[in-house]
Design a protein around this motif. Structure first.
Motif, short mmCIF file in Angstrom:
data_model
loop_
_atom_site.label_atom_id
_atom_site.label_comp_id
_atom_site.label_asym_id
_atom_site.label_seq_id
_atom_site.Cartn_x
_atom_site.Cartn_y
_atom_site.Cartn_z
N ALA A 53 1.08 -0.86 -0.08
CA ALA A 53 -0.23 0.24 -0.04
C ALA A 53 0.93 1.52 -0.15
N VAL A 54 0.39 1.87 -0.75
CA VAL A 54 1.32 3.40 -1.22
C VAL A 54 0.29 4.90 -1.17
N ALA A 55 1.16 5.68 -0.51
CA ALA A 55 -0.06 6.84 -0.57
C ALA A 55 0.52 7.94 -1.53
N LEU A 56 -0.09 8.78 -2.80
CA LEU A 56 0.24 9.33 -3.37
C LEU A 56 0.63 10.44 -2.53
N GLY A 57 0.88 11.44 -2.91
CA GLY A 57 0.98 13.48 -2.42
C GLY A 57 1.15 14.31 -3.56
N GLU A 58 0.67 15.36 -3.50
CA GLU A 58 0.84 16.45 -4.25
C GLU A 58 2.25 17.75 -3.91
N MET A 59 3.62 17.79 -5.00
CA MET A 59 4.28 18.51 -3.70
C MET A 59 5.02 19.63 -5.01
N GLU A 60 4.70 20.25 -5.05
CA GLU A 60 4.81 21.64 -5.58
C GLU A 60 5.83 21.30 -7.55
N ASP A 61 6.04 20.15 -7.63
CA ASP A 61 6.44 19.96 -8.71
C ASP A 61 6.08 18.26 -9.51
N GLY A 62 4.55 17.76 -8.68
CA GLY A 62 4.28 17.01 -8.99
C GLY A 62 3.16 16.15 -8.21
N LEU A 63 3.13 14.71 -8.74
CA LEU A 63 2.97 13.59 -7.89
C LEU A 63 3.71 12.47 -7.64
N TYR A 64 3.85 12.35 -6.27
CA TYR A 64 5.00 11.73 -6.03
C TYR A 64 4.08 9.94 -5.55
N MET A 65 4.98 9.08 -4.58
CA MET A 65 4.74 8.06 -4.00
C MET A 65 5.28 8.22 -2.98
N GLN A 66 3.91 8.41 -1.90
CA GLN A 66 5.16 8.48 -0.84
C GLN A 66 5.59 7.72 0.52
N GLU A 67 4.03 7.84 1.31
CA GLU A 67 3.83 6.80 2.28
C GLU A 67 4.28 4.76 1.65
N GLY A 68 4.70 4.72 2.32
CA GLY A 68 4.89 2.96 1.99
C GLY A 68 5.60 2.66 0.43
N TRP A 69 6.59 4.13 -0.19
CA TRP A 69 7.30 3.63 -0.92
C TRP A 69 8.80 2.93 -0.67
N SER A 70 9.33 3.52 0.90
CA SER A 70 10.18 3.38 1.48
C SER A 70 10.84 2.00 2.20
N ARG A 71 9.09 1.54 2.39
CA ARG A 71 9.18 0.23 2.45
C ARG A 71 9.52 -0.54 1.41
N PHE A 72 9.01 -0.68 0.11
CA PHE A 72 8.38 -1.31 -1.64
C PHE A 72 10.37 -1.22 -1.71
N VAL A 73 10.53 -0.67 -1.56
CA VAL A 73 12.17 -0.38 -1.81
C VAL A 73 13.05 -1.28 -1.10
N MET A 74 13.14 -1.44 0.01
CA MET A 74 13.85 -1.98 1.04
C MET A 74 12.95 -3.87 0.83
N ASP A 75 11.56 -3.62 0.89
CA ASP A 75 11.53 -5.34 0.11
C ASP A 75 12.07 -5.72 -0.58
N ASN A 76 11.85 -4.72 -2.14
CA ASN A 76 12.45 -4.79 -3.29
C ASN A 76 14.13 -5.39 -3.22
N LYS A 77 14.49 -4.89 -2.21
CA LYS A 77 16.31 -4.38 -2.68
C LYS A 77 17.00 -3.70 -3.65
N LEU A 78 16.28 -2.46 -3.93
CA LEU A 78 16.26 -1.67 -4.60
C LEU A 78 17.50 -1.35 -4.83
N GLU A 79 19.08 -1.03 -6.08
CA GLU A 79 19.75 -0.60 -5.99
C GLU A 79 20.69 0.57 -7.06
N ALA A 80 21.06 1.45 -6.78
CA ALA A 80 21.23 2.05 -7.76
C ALA A 80 21.33 1.47 -9.30
N GLY A 81 20.28 2.11 -10.00
CA GLY A 81 20.31 1.61 -11.47
C GLY A 81 19.39 0.38 -11.58
#
Length: 163
Positions: A53-81
């Motif tokens: 589950a990921v919350a979306l939020g507006e920032m001044e330059d557009g729409l972002y995936m926010q709360e929950g995104w960092s969990r997705f990154v950690m769980d999937n062991k995302l790496e540079a590139g």
């Protein structure tokens, strides 16, 4: 044109930890091409069926995936590139595929929404809190969205699921 011919929009992101470990921008062109309003909360779904589950939020330059995104990154062991493809199904769910530096699809890992819900329930019980707090409401919303998405997918495949 049959319902199976529907083309849903997709976009990609090249993961750069210093820019998108805590949130990731959804391209403005993608947002502009969605016929329906994008919800405030979405579900990321891996090919293996795991859900985040990921919350979306507006920032001044557009729409972002926010709360929950960092969990997705950690769980999937995302790496540079890593190359992450997001395909929106029109019903609050993004199907996600991750490609590593090898150019091949990475095996996705992590906790599913169901596993997270069970963990949160155990934690709440240990604290002695009533399980009718806001996180229960959020879990119910995610569960409804996932069920709606599954029913939609059944309809697209010729099933009789009800939306």
């Amino acid at each position: 044109m049959g319902s199976s011919d529907v083309k849903y929009p997709e976009f990609f992101n090249v993961f750069l930890p210093h820019l998108c470990s805590t949130n990731v921008k959804i391209p403005n062109a993608f947002v502009e091409n969605i016929s329906k309003k994008i919800p405030k909360k979405v579900v990321l779904k891996s090919r293996s069926g795991k859900l985040w589950a990921v919350a979306l939020g507006e920032m001044e330059d557009g729409l972002y995936m926010q709360e929950g995104w960092s969990r997705f990154v950690m769980d999937n062991k995302l790496e540079a590139g890593d190359f992450v493809v997001f395909k929106y199904n029109g019903h609050h769910v993004f199907d996600v595929i991750i490609f590593g530096l090898s150019g091949c699809e990475k095996e996705q890992e992590g906790s599913s929404v169901k596993e997270k819900m069970a963990d949160e329930k155990v934690k709440a019980n240990k604290r002695g809190k009533d399980n009718r707090n806001a996180s229960d409401g959020e879990r119910a919303v995610v569960k409804r969205k996932v069920n709606k998405s599954r029913n939609y997918e059944k309809q697209q495949q010729g099933g009789m699921g009800l939306v």
